[in-house]
Each structure stands twice: as C-alpha cells, then as structure tokens.
Design a protein around this motif. Structure first.
Motif, PDB file in Angstrom:
ATOM      1  N   GLY A  66       0.811  -1.202   0.000  1.00  0.00           N
ATOM      2  CA  GLY A  66       0.000   0.000   0.000  1.00  0.00           C
ATOM      3  C   GLY A  66       0.847   1.256   0.000  1.00  0.00           C
ATOM      4  O   GLY A  66       0.318   2.365  -0.019  1.00  0.00           O
ATOM      5  N   GLY A  67       2.186   1.108   0.048  1.00  0.00           N
ATOM      6  CA  GLY A  67       3.044   2.275  -0.015  1.00  0.00           C
ATOM      7  C   GLY A  67       4.401   2.130   0.632  1.00  0.00           C
ATOM      8  O   GLY A  67       5.432   2.077  -0.033  1.00  0.00           O
ATOM      9  N   ASN A  68       4.448   2.044   1.957  1.00  0.00           N
ATOM     10  CA  ASN A  68       5.732   2.090   2.657  1.00  0.00           C
ATOM     11  C   ASN A  68       6.614   0.878   2.365  1.00  0.00           C
ATOM     12  O   ASN A  68       7.826   1.017   2.171  1.00  0.00           O
ATOM     13  CB  ASN A  68       5.509   2.213   4.163  1.00  0.00           C
ATOM     14  N   HIS A  69       6.046  -0.306   2.338  1.00  0.00           N
ATOM     15  CA  HIS A  69       6.846  -1.496   2.041  1.00  0.00           C
ATOM     16  C   HIS A  69       7.355  -1.448   0.611  1.00  0.00           C
ATOM     17  O   HIS A  69       8.502  -1.825   0.338  1.00  0.00           O
ATOM     18  CB  HIS A  69       6.009  -2.758   2.279  1.00  0.00           C
ATOM     19  N   GLY A  70       6.523  -0.978  -0.301  1.00  0.00           N
ATOM     20  CA  GLY A  70       6.957  -0.877  -1.690  1.00  0.00           C
ATOM     21  C   GLY A  70       8.141   0.048  -1.851  1.00  0.00           C
ATOM     22  O   GLY A  70       9.102  -0.260  -2.566  1.00  0.00           O
ATOM     23  N   ALA A  71       8.105   1.191  -1.174  1.00  0.00           N
ATOM     24  CA  ALA A  71       9.232   2.118  -1.235  1.00  0.00           C
ATOM     25  C   ALA A  71      10.475   1.492  -0.624  1.00  0.00           C
ATOM     26  O   ALA A  71      11.595   1.690  -1.109  1.00  0.00           O
ATOM     27  CB  ALA A  71       8.882   3.414  -0.511  1.00  0.00           C
ATOM     28  N   ALA A  72      10.295   0.729   0.446  1.00  0.00           N
ATOM     29  CA  ALA A  72      11.428   0.080   1.102  1.00  0.00           C
ATOM     30  C   ALA A  72      12.050  -0.981   0.213  1.00  0.00           C
ATOM     31  O   ALA A  72      13.284  -1.081   0.101  1.00  0.00           O
ATOM     32  CB  ALA A  72      10.971  -0.533   2.423  1.00  0.00           C
ATOM     33  N   VAL A  73      11.216  -1.797  -0.418  1.00  0.00           N
ATOM     34  CA  VAL A  73      11.731  -2.827  -1.334  1.00  0.00           C
ATOM     35  C   VAL A  73      12.448  -2.171  -2.506  1.00  0.00           C
ATOM     36  O   VAL A  73      13.528  -2.612  -2.924  1.00  0.00           O
ATOM     37  CB  VAL A  73      10.590  -3.736  -1.822  1.00  0.00           C
ATOM     38  N   ALA A  74      11.868  -1.100  -3.039  1.00  0.00           N
ATOM     39  CA  ALA A  74      12.504  -0.402  -4.157  1.00  0.00           C
ATOM     40  C   ALA A  74      13.883   0.109  -3.767  1.00  0.00           C
ATOM     41  O   ALA A  74      14.854  -0.041  -4.519  1.00  0.00           O
ATOM     42  CB  ALA A  74      11.612   0.754  -4.609  1.00  0.00           C
TER      43      ALA A  74
END
Length: 292
Positions: A66-74
């Motif tokens: 939903g947002g924060n995990h995606g930015a972290a993985v990126a």
C-alpha cells in the motif's frame, strides 16, 4: 547471535540508526524512537533489506504494498542493483507512489485492495517479498527495538502500531523482555482480533490510518511470535490518532503519518504501562501538511 543481531549486522552499512528523543508530555516522561527518519521514511527499509541480503541476491524482486513497504523494497533493491516491481492498489497515496518510482522500481497499480495486488504480484517471476509474513522481514524490523534497548536500557515498555504485524513481532524479538504494547485503530484491528480468536482471522478495515495499518489479516509468522510472547493489545479511536498526530507536531514539530501517531494516542489515553515507555514513531510518509 540471534536473528535480530544477525539482521542488525547485515543492514548496518545501509540503514540509519535512528535517534531517540527523551522528553515529557503533561509532566510525564517518555522516549520517542524517531524511526520516521529511516531511509524511505519508515521502518520498512530494515526488513526489506535484511530479507534481500539474507536470501542472496535475486535476479528480480516483486512485492505488493500500500506504499511504505513498496518504497522500502525499491530502495533495498537499488542498494543491491536488483530490478524491482511493486504492485499496489489503485488507492495508493500519490506521495507513496512517488517514493516507489523515485527509488527506481516499476509501479503497477491494480485493483481496489492490497489483497488483489498481492495475488497478482505472487504470480510474477522473481523473488516475492511479502510486507510482513516473512521471518527475515520480521528480524529486520526487530532491529528498531534492539536499538531502543541498547540506547535507552531504562525503558520498561515499547509501544508499536500494528498493521500486518511485522514491526510488532520484530519488536517482541528485540525488546529484551520489556513489555510490548500493540496499538491498533478500533475499526482496523486484525491483530487484536487474531489474539482473541487464537489464530489470524479476517478483520474489517475502516480507519484514517488504513493506508499503513489496513491489513485485513495478520501474517502467520508475526502472529506465531506475538501469540507466544504475551503482548498487551490496545485499541484507539481515529479521533485520538488524529489528535496525537497533531500533538506530535505542536509539541515537537514532528510531521508524521497517522499510523505513527497511534502509540502516542494509546499513551495519552493512559493505556500504556511502565514508568518510562518508548513509543516507536514509525513513519512520516504522510500527505498531510501541518498548519502554520
């Protein structure tokens, strides 16, 4: 070394050791762990990076967020030079979508819910990295609490907001026996319901903090850790979360997302035990702009 210590050693060259703030509100002492100063603006970078480092360099990493995990993985994938694709619901906040793209990942918007995005992501080639239901992710998140214990050994409880349970379970592993307090919105309470039922169950999601805490069901890995560690589960109303967010700005000029204010809401309500609690201020990826 235990799993949290191993994670801390792995991520140390890349992750920030975020500061603690010893302060008081209304004459009562508390400690704030300023984890919103972590790379990508939330604790999620720790878990994503640890999982990628622990699993060996994949050819490609895929996730749903939903947002924060995606930015972290990126960001973690960029550290390792690995291509990353993030599947997200159409409702992902624009500020979080921008972080994902800025970190170099491909962003695919799909469906109305995180569950729809996760289903599609898991069908793609590459290493699928879940947001919280993964032992290495949990261990990485546990480094937040380990830093609290090392830097403020007099803290007697650690308070954490709960979505899918990764940070909460990691906090339990890294808390060094201190009481762990789990905080969820009243109408977004997947962990509270799971602990009451004795197993993860589907739970409704209806909260102002749902973009970060809106898991419909907690992960099996986090639930297993937390159900064996006797945490205290606390619910707070949306109005109290909003007031706590505003208080963090008014008192300390900390501009945080609503999920990060949930621990303070519980503390202000008198629901947190201990003489010196530490509240994990977990993220700052908010579309909200403080009034001047």
């Amino acid at each position: 070394m235990n799993v949290v210590e191993l994670a801390a050693a792995r991520i140390a060259p890349y992750a920030r050791r975020t500061p603690l703030m010893r302060t008081e509100i209304d004459g009562k002492p508390l400690v704030l762990k300023l984890e919103m100063l972590q790379r990508t603006g939330s604790f999620k970078f720790r878990g994503a990076l640890n999982a990628l480092l622990a699993g060996g360099k994949p050819e490609r990493v895929v996730t749903a967020s939903g947002g924060n995990h995606g930015a972290a993985v990126a960001a973690a994938a960029a550290v390792l030079g690995v291509p990353a694709t993030v599947y997200a619901p159409e409702s992902i906040p624009d500020n979080k979508a921008r972080r994902i793209v800025a970190a170099g990942a491909e962003l695919v918007r799909v469906g109305d819910t995180y569950a729809e995005a996760a289903k599609l992501a898991q069908e793609q080639p590459g290493m699928y990295l879940p947001a919280y239901d993964n032992p290495d992710v949990v261990a990485g998140q546990g480094t937040v609490a380990a830093e609290v214990v090392a830097d403020a050994p007099d803290v007697d409880s650690i308070v954490v907001a709960v979505g899918g349970g990764g940070l909460a379970a990691g906090t339990s592993l890294g808390a060094g026996g201190r009481k762990v307090v789990l905080v969820e919105p009243t109408n977004c309470r997947a962990m509270h319901d799971a602990l009451a039922a004795g197993a993860p169950v589907d739970s409704p999601v209806d909260s102002v903090a749902a973009d970060a805490l809106g898991a419909t069901r907690v992960g099996e890995v986090p639930f297993g850790i937390l159900s064996a560690s006797d945490p205290l589960s606390v619910l707070v109303d949306d109005s109290d979360i909003i007031s706590a967010r505003d208080r963090l700005w008014d008192e300390f000029r900390l501009a945080v997302e609503l999920a990060a204010a949930a621990p303070l809401a519980a503390w202000l309500n008198g629901a947190v035990p201990g003489e010196l609690p530490c509240l994990i201020v977990c993220g700052a990826n908010a579309a909200w702009t403080p009034s001047t």
